[in-house]
Design an enzyme around this catalytic site. Structure first.
Site, PDB file in Angstrom:
ATOM      1  N   ASP A 132       1.676   6.685   5.343  1.00  0.00           N
ATOM      2  CA  ASP A 132       0.693   5.689   4.904  1.00  0.00           C
ATOM      3  C   ASP A 132       1.176   4.957   3.646  1.00  0.00           C
ATOM      4  O   ASP A 132       0.401   4.303   2.963  1.00  0.00           O
ATOM      5  CB  ASP A 132      -0.671   6.366   4.676  1.00  0.00           C
ATOM      6  CG  ASP A 132      -1.849   5.418   4.851  1.00  0.00           C
ATOM      7  OD1 ASP A 132      -1.683   4.383   5.514  1.00  0.00           O
ATOM      8  OD2 ASP A 132      -2.937   5.716   4.312  1.00  0.00           O
TER       9      ASP A 132
ATOM     10  N   ARG B 294      -7.584  -0.457   0.948  1.00  0.00           N
ATOM     11  CA  ARG B 294      -8.097  -1.697   0.365  1.00  0.00           C
ATOM     12  C   ARG B 294      -8.508  -1.494  -1.087  1.00  0.00           C
ATOM     13  O   ARG B 294      -8.504  -2.434  -1.874  1.00  0.00           O
ATOM     14  CB  ARG B 294      -9.245  -2.242   1.225  1.00  0.00           C
ATOM     15  CG  ARG B 294     -10.461  -1.367   1.262  1.00  0.00           C
ATOM     16  CD  ARG B 294     -11.377  -1.712   2.438  1.00  0.00           C
ATOM     17  NE  ARG B 294     -10.852  -1.203   3.708  1.00  0.00           N
ATOM     18  CZ  ARG B 294     -11.424  -1.413   4.888  1.00  0.00           C
ATOM     19  NH1 ARG B 294     -12.532  -2.127   4.969  1.00  0.00           N
ATOM     20  NH2 ARG B 294     -10.891  -0.909   5.980  1.00  0.00           N
TER      21      ARG B 294
ATOM     22  N   ASP C  80      -2.644  10.314   3.416  1.00  0.00           N
ATOM     23  CA  ASP C  80      -4.030   9.906   3.606  1.00  0.00           C
ATOM     24  C   ASP C  80      -4.772  10.937   4.450  1.00  0.00           C
ATOM     25  O   ASP C  80      -4.714  10.932   5.672  1.00  0.00           O
ATOM     26  CB  ASP C  80      -4.074   8.525   4.282  1.00  0.00           C
ATOM     27  CG  ASP C  80      -5.506   8.006   4.429  1.00  0.00           C
ATOM     28  OD1 ASP C  80      -6.424   8.628   3.856  1.00  0.00           O
ATOM     29  OD2 ASP C  80      -5.690   6.968   5.094  1.00  0.00           O
TER      30      ASP C  80
ATOM     31  N   LYS D   1       0.848  -1.205   0.000  1.00  0.00           N
ATOM     32  CA  LYS D   1       0.000   0.000   0.000  1.00  0.00           C
ATOM     33  C   LYS D   1       0.880   1.249   0.000  1.00  0.00           C
ATOM     34  O   LYS D   1       1.740   1.416   0.864  1.00  0.00           O
ATOM     35  CB  LYS D   1      -0.907   0.015   1.229  1.00  0.00           C
ATOM     36  CG  LYS D   1      -1.660   1.338   1.431  1.00  0.00           C
ATOM     37  CD  LYS D   1      -2.618   1.316   2.608  1.00  0.00           C
ATOM     38  CE  LYS D   1      -3.179   2.704   2.914  1.00  0.00           C
ATOM     39  NZ  LYS D   1      -4.094   2.726   4.066  1.00  0.00           N
TER      40      LYS D   1
ATOM     41  N   LYS E 152     -10.326  12.904   7.809  1.00  0.00           N
ATOM     42  CA  LYS E 152      -9.854  12.524   9.150  1.00  0.00           C
ATOM     43  C   LYS E 152      -9.855  13.735  10.074  1.00  0.00           C
ATOM     44  O   LYS E 152      -9.726  14.868   9.611  1.00  0.00           O
ATOM     45  CB  LYS E 152      -8.410  12.004   9.050  1.00  0.00           C
ATOM     46  CG  LYS E 152      -8.252  10.633   8.434  1.00  0.00           C
ATOM     47  CD  LYS E 152      -6.795  10.219   8.435  1.00  0.00           C
ATOM     48  CE  LYS E 152      -6.601   8.860   7.793  1.00  0.00           C
ATOM     49  NZ  LYS E 152      -7.225   7.752   8.543  1.00  0.00           N
TER      50      LYS E 152
ATOM     51  N   GLU F 267      -9.394   3.697   1.921  1.00  0.00           N
ATOM     52  CA  GLU F 267      -8.850   3.779   0.560  1.00  0.00           C
ATOM     53  C   GLU F 267      -7.773   2.741   0.280  1.00  0.00           C
ATOM     54  O   GLU F 267      -7.545   2.366  -0.868  1.00  0.00           O
ATOM     55  CB  GLU F 267      -8.276   5.185   0.327  1.00  0.00           C
ATOM     56  CG  GLU F 267      -6.845   5.422   0.823  1.00  0.00           C
ATOM     57  CD  GLU F 267      -6.653   5.264   2.327  1.00  0.00           C
ATOM     58  OE1 GLU F 267      -7.665   5.353   3.045  1.00  0.00           O
ATOM     59  OE2 GLU F 267      -5.523   5.028   2.772  1.00  0.00           O
TER      60      GLU F 267
HETATM   61  N1  BES Z   1      -4.240   4.628   6.772  1.00  0.00           N
HETATM   62  C1  BES Z   1      -5.396   4.361   7.549  1.00  0.00           C
HETATM   63  C2  BES Z   1      -5.123   3.369   8.670  1.00  0.00           C
HETATM   64  C3  BES Z   1      -4.166   3.788   9.760  1.00  0.00           C
HETATM   65  C4  BES Z   1      -4.649   4.240  10.966  1.00  0.00           C
HETATM   66  C5  BES Z   1      -2.807   3.662   9.598  1.00  0.00           C
HETATM   67  C6  BES Z   1      -3.760   4.582  11.972  1.00  0.00           C
HETATM   68  C7  BES Z   1      -1.933   4.015  10.600  1.00  0.00           C
HETATM   69  C8  BES Z   1      -2.415   4.463  11.784  1.00  0.00           C
HETATM   70  C9  BES Z   1      -6.492   3.778   6.682  1.00  0.00           C
HETATM   71  O1  BES Z   1      -6.526   4.230   5.380  1.00  0.00           O
HETATM   72  C10 BES Z   1      -7.790   4.151   7.298  1.00  0.00           C
HETATM   73  O2  BES Z   1      -8.082   5.302   7.328  1.00  0.00           O
HETATM   74  N2  BES Z   1      -8.542   3.169   7.759  1.00  0.00           N
HETATM   75  C11 BES Z   1      -9.801   3.399   8.367  1.00  0.00           C
HETATM   76  C12 BES Z   1     -10.789   2.405   7.819  1.00  0.00           C
HETATM   77  C13 BES Z   1     -12.204   2.663   8.233  1.00  0.00           C
HETATM   78  C14 BES Z   1     -12.701   3.930   7.586  1.00  0.00           C
HETATM   79  C15 BES Z   1     -13.039   1.483   7.825  1.00  0.00           C
HETATM   80  C16 BES Z   1      -9.647   3.238   9.868  1.00  0.00           C
HETATM   81  O3  BES Z   1      -8.913   2.343  10.295  1.00  0.00           O
HETATM   82  O4  BES Z   1     -10.217   4.035  10.602  1.00  0.00           O
HETATM   83 ZN    ZN Z   2      -4.714   4.863   4.606  1.00  0.00          ZN
HETATM   84 MN    MN Z   3      -7.632   6.017   5.169  1.00  0.00          MN
END
Ligand code: BES
Ligand code: ZN
Ligand code: MN
Length: 539
Positions: free
Chosen positions: A305, A368, A287, A282, A294, A366
């Protein structure tokens, strides 16, 4: 840092610091430490006797050479290794990381140290690299160099003020007591350097801000790696991705002005006929969450990320440097995730490269999406195994804290193999289930699936989503969201990007190259133990 290997007596080294280690709780000094103690008129023994130095893991004591003492070094530094019976390669890395940092911070420019450990021929196999008794000189020297390079890492390119105050260690000398072990130690040092530099390469890419490390920058890094004749690099731009039908990654890229890049690296170390190992990483260079934006707090950390993609780049680079007798494909789908006026909106439906349709519920899920196209592309190589690595879910941090990578997949033996590699490399992975029942959570009313499964089991439903894009490949997924960033300094991990993933992946590839698959061995598979002389060089 320059690293030299030589035979001789460490008592005669003329460096700024001589580093000696000691097991916790042991009352007597042995070997070279005893020899130093004599020259220092028993001052090292005094430290032990007084209880000031106990040998606790990572404990440091500094003894300056007094006038008249027959020692050419400026100081002797003792580092604790913890208890002998709990010794491991990881403890060596940690002790070395701490000691090298401490020595650098003293202002020393050079350090000499001694490698313990017997030659491979006199040492029983340790299996997973745990337990000090089985540690060979090669393994020990590798772990020492890894610990030093990782511990000494500093990210300074943007410091203009007091830039001259940044201290650096220029030279490390590894003294080998047993001349028969010199060859092994040289190999260990070389491997330690390649592995250590792989992690610091990842840290650099992740610590550089997202206004520097863009998808275009990543593509250029990949092209640099392809200067090695065994590595081929292809970079798809937006229009090529459109022609292929990569609607999932393009859906993520819509909100950004930075052009996305889809990078393919092919390392060929084995015959053309041999099916490759495929790695997918990835690579979201920033992000923001997109339209499902966020919260501001800690959002700056989302420049990292792209740790998964950087780890894949590093692993391919290391495979080439090590000339591993394997074929390896690296797939790096790279884009920003931004909330521009043309950005994908919640409710939008994307058609992925596989033809499957995805309802986007949350634009912050995003990773996935870009992996869906990455995995579909990788599966077309008919790889022996397919491994993806991604900072995928915050839920992984909730599940495992900051001390384990989450691992899921469709094949137990691949998961076992990855866990063994992680244990050896000092990047542990822990499994989560991927049962049928979880798939209900990603069913969509309007498309083939949706991109989020709600809060329960967030790491698992993300992996369930990915599994729909691997075809019939033997596949596993590493969720590194729990380990890619560190809020505090640890033995050999600084604050900020940890560079996680590279060491696990490289160990995984090395184990495959030598046929030492833990899974195969656990099953009593004799083929798993086969080792040709050429291949043994990379162990
Ligand atoms: N890049 C984030 C995940 C992440 C969170 C990485 C904390 C490192 C530290 C990912 O793209 C994300 O935002 N995931 C969401 C998914 C949710 C919206 C289903 C998450 O984990 O909140
Ligand atoms: Zn991400
Ligand atoms: Mn994300």
């Amino acid at each position: 840092m320059e690293i030299a290997v030589k035979t001789g007596r460490i008592e005669d080294e003329a460096s700024d610091a001589v580093l000696l280690s000691h097991w916790e709780g042991e009352k007597t000094l042995t070997g070279e430490t005893a020899a130093f103690n004599t020259r220092l008129k028993g001052r090292l023994g005094e430290l032990l006797k007084s209880g000031e130095f106990t040998g606790r893991l990572g404990q440091i004591s500094v003894v300056h050479i007094a006038p008249g003492e027959r020692v050419r070094a400026k100081r002797v530094v003792l580092v604790g290794l913890g208890r002998r019976k709990e010794g491991s390669l990881e403890k060596i890395r940690q002790a070395m990381g701490k000691a090298a940092k401490a020595i650098r911070d003293l202002g020393a420019k050079s350090l000499s140290t001694l490698v313990h450990g017997r030659t491979a021929s006199t040492t029983p196999r340790s299996g997973n690299g745990g337990g000090s008794r089985g540690v060979t000189a090669r393994e020990a020297s590798r772990a020492m160099v890894e610990g030093a390079l990782l511990g000494l890492y500093q990210f300074t390119p943007y410091r203009t003020e007091q830039a001259d105050e940044v201290k650096t260690l220029k030279r490390m000398t590894v003294v080998v007591g047993d001349a028969r072990a010199v060859g092994e130690v040289r190999e260990g040092v070389r491997l330690g350097r390649i592995v250590g530099e792989a992690s610091t390469f990842v840290r650099d890419l992740c610590n550089h801000p997202a206004n520097v490390v863009t998808p275009t920058y990543i593509a250029n890094e990949a092209r640099k790696i392809a200067k090695d004749t065994r590595v081929r690099c292809k970079v798809l731009d937006r229009s090529q991705m459109q022609r292929l039908g990569m609607g999932a990654i393009l859906g993520v890229a819509r909100g950004s002005h930075e052009p996305p890049k889809f990078v393919i690296l092919e390392y060929r170390g084995a015959s053309r006929a041999e099916r490759p190992v495929a790695l997918v990483g990835k690579t979201i260079t920033f992000d923001s969450g997109g339209i499902s934006i966020k919260p501001a707090e800690n959002m700056e950390q989302m420049k990292a990320d792209m740790t998964g993609g950087a780890a894949v780049l590093a692993a391919i680079r290391a495979a080439a440097r090590l000339r591993l007798p394997l074929n390896v494909i690296g797939i790096i789908p790279a884009t920003e995730n931004m909330p521009g006026g043309r950005a994908t909106k919640p409710g939008d439906i994307l058609t992925s490269l596989s033809g499957k349709t995805i309802e986007v519920i949350n634009t912050d899920a995003e990773g996935r999406l870009i992996l869906a196209d990455g995995l579909t592309y990788a599966a077309r190589y008919k790889p022996k195994v397919l491994v993806d690595i991604a900072t995928l879910t915050g839920a992984c941090v909730v599940a495992l804290g900051n001390h384990a990578i989450g691992v899921l997949g469709n094949n137990e033996s691949l998961i076992t193999e990855l866990r063994a590699a992680g244990e050896q490399a000092g990047e542990r992975a822990w499994p989560l289930p991927l049962w049928e029942e979880y798939y209900d959570q990603i069913k969509s009313d309007v498309a083939d699936m949706k991109n989020t499964g709600g809060r329960p089991g967030g790491t698992i439903t993300a992996a369930a989503f990915l599994s729909k894009f691997v075809g019939d490949a033997v596949w596993a997924h590493l969720d590194i969201a729990s380990t890619d960033w560190s809020d505090r300094e640890r033995a050999y991990i600084p604050k900020g990007a940890t560079g996680v993933g590279a060491r696990l992946l490289i160990q995984f590839l090395c184990n495959r190259a030598t046929g030492r698959r833990a899974g195969a061995r656990a099953n009593g598979d004799r083929a798993g133990r086969r080792r040709s002389p050429r291949k043994a060089a990379v162990r």
